[in-house]
Design an enzyme around this catalytic site. Structure first.
Site, PDB file in Angstrom:
ATOM      1  N   GLY A  47       0.830  -1.190   0.000  1.00 18.45           N
ATOM      2  CA  GLY A  47       0.000   0.000   0.000  1.00 18.45           C
ATOM      3  C   GLY A  47       0.869   1.246   0.000  1.00 18.45           C
ATOM      4  O   GLY A  47       2.063   1.181   0.342  1.00 18.45           O
ATOM      5  N   GLN A  52       2.809   9.906   1.661  1.00 16.70           N
ATOM      6  CA  GLN A  52       4.107   9.235   1.526  1.00 16.70           C
ATOM      7  C   GLN A  52       4.847   9.656   0.265  1.00 16.70           C
ATOM      8  O   GLN A  52       6.043   9.399   0.144  1.00 16.70           O
ATOM      9  CB  GLN A  52       3.931   7.716   1.525  1.00 16.70           C
ATOM     10  N   LEU A 103       6.686   1.586   3.872  1.00 19.89           N
ATOM     11  CA  LEU A 103       7.671   2.030   2.879  1.00 19.89           C
ATOM     12  C   LEU A 103       8.383   3.302   3.334  1.00 19.89           C
ATOM     13  O   LEU A 103       9.458   3.609   2.843  1.00 19.89           O
ATOM     14  CB  LEU A 103       7.001   2.253   1.519  1.00 19.89           C
ATOM     15  N   GLU A 145      -3.018   2.462   5.916  1.00 15.84           N
ATOM     16  CA  GLU A 145      -3.012   3.553   4.924  1.00 15.84           C
ATOM     17  C   GLU A 145      -3.859   4.727   5.394  1.00 15.84           C
ATOM     18  O   GLU A 145      -3.479   5.888   5.224  1.00 15.84           O
ATOM     19  CB  GLU A 145      -3.519   3.055   3.573  1.00 15.84           C
ATOM     20  N   HIS A 148      -2.088   6.996   7.667  1.00 13.52           N
ATOM     21  CA  HIS A 148      -1.172   7.947   7.021  1.00 13.52           C
ATOM     22  C   HIS A 148      -1.875   9.279   6.721  1.00 13.52           C
ATOM     23  O   HIS A 148      -1.248  10.333   6.737  1.00 13.52           O
ATOM     24  CB  HIS A 148      -0.635   7.375   5.705  1.00 13.52           C
TER      25      HIS A 148
END
Ligand code: NI
Length: 182
Positions: A47, A52, A103, A145, A148
Site C-alpha cells: 500500500g 508518503q 515504505l 493507509e 497515514h
C-alpha cells in the site's frame, strides 16, 4: 508514468493531517494514482498513501495478494485499488496483533494492534464507490493507509517495543514478520 520519491519517517509531511480531494475525477488525481501504483509496485509494497509521496491529500492505493490473506473469507485478495476520501469504521471490538512494515520506515517491522473487521468506503478516480466489509490483512492494510492520512505512523500504535526490529534480524531470529510494507 513516474516512480515518485517516498518520504521517510522524520519528514513533516508524514505527520500532518491530509486534506480531502475536491474532485476525485480530476486529471491530476488520475495521474497521481497511476504514479502511486507504479511507485508501490516498484517498491514491492502492499500500500501507499499520498502523503508518503509528499502529497497531503486523502487518498491511498493498496493491493492484497492471495498469498498475504489469512484464512478468513472476508480477507479478500484484490488487485491495485485506489480509495479516495476514505471513511473507516470497526465492525466490533476484535483487535488483533499483526506484523507490519511501512515504505516510509525501510527495513523495519513491528507488531501493531488493529481491528480485525472493518467497513470502509470511498471513491475511485472515476468517482465510483469502493470499499466493503473486510477482515485480516485486507482490513489491516486499509487501517495502516488511512492512518497515514491522519499523520499517524505505525510506531505510534505499538504496544510492545520488543516486537520491533529490522526485518533481516527478525527473520534470522525466526519471528513471523509476515506483514506487508505499506
Ligand atoms: Ni506506511
Amino acid at each position: 508514468m513516474a516512480i515518485l520519491k517516498i518520504a521517510r519517517m522524520g519528514h513533516p509531511v508524514l505527520l500532518q493531517r491530509a486534506e480531502p480531494v475536491a474532485d476525485p475525477t480530476a486529471p491530476e488525481i488520475h495521474r497521481l494514482v497511476h504514479d502511486m501504483v507504479e511507485t508501490m509496485e516498484d517498491a514491492g509494497g502492499a500500500g501507499l498513501a499520498a502523503p508518503q509521496v509528499h502529497v497531503p491529500l486523502r487518498l491511498f492505493v493498496f493491493r492484497v495478494a492471495e498469498a498475504r490473506r489469512s484464512g478468513d473469507a472476508d480477507d479478500r485478495a484484490v488487485g491495485n485499488t485506489v480509495v479516495i476520501n476514505p471513511g473507516i469504521e470497526p465492525l466490533d471490538d476484535d483487535i488483533r496483533l499483526r506484523w507490519e512494515g511501512c515504505l516510509s520506515i525501510p527495513g523495519l517491522r513491528a507488531v501493531v494492534p488493529r481491528h480485525w473487521r472493518i467497513r470502509y468506503r470511498g471513491v475511485d478516480a472515476e468517482g465510483a464507490p469502493v470499499g466493503g466489509e473486510v477482515t485480516g490483512f485486507h482490513a489491516g492494510v486499509v487501517q495502516h493507509e488511512n492512518d497515514h492520512l491522519d499523520g499517524i505512523l505505525y510506531p505510534m500504535r505499538m504496544t510492545d517495543f520488543r516486537l520491533f526490529g529490522f526485518h533481516e534480524e527478525l527473520e534470522r531470529a525466526g519471528a513471523q514478520a509476515a506483514g506487508g510494507r505499506s
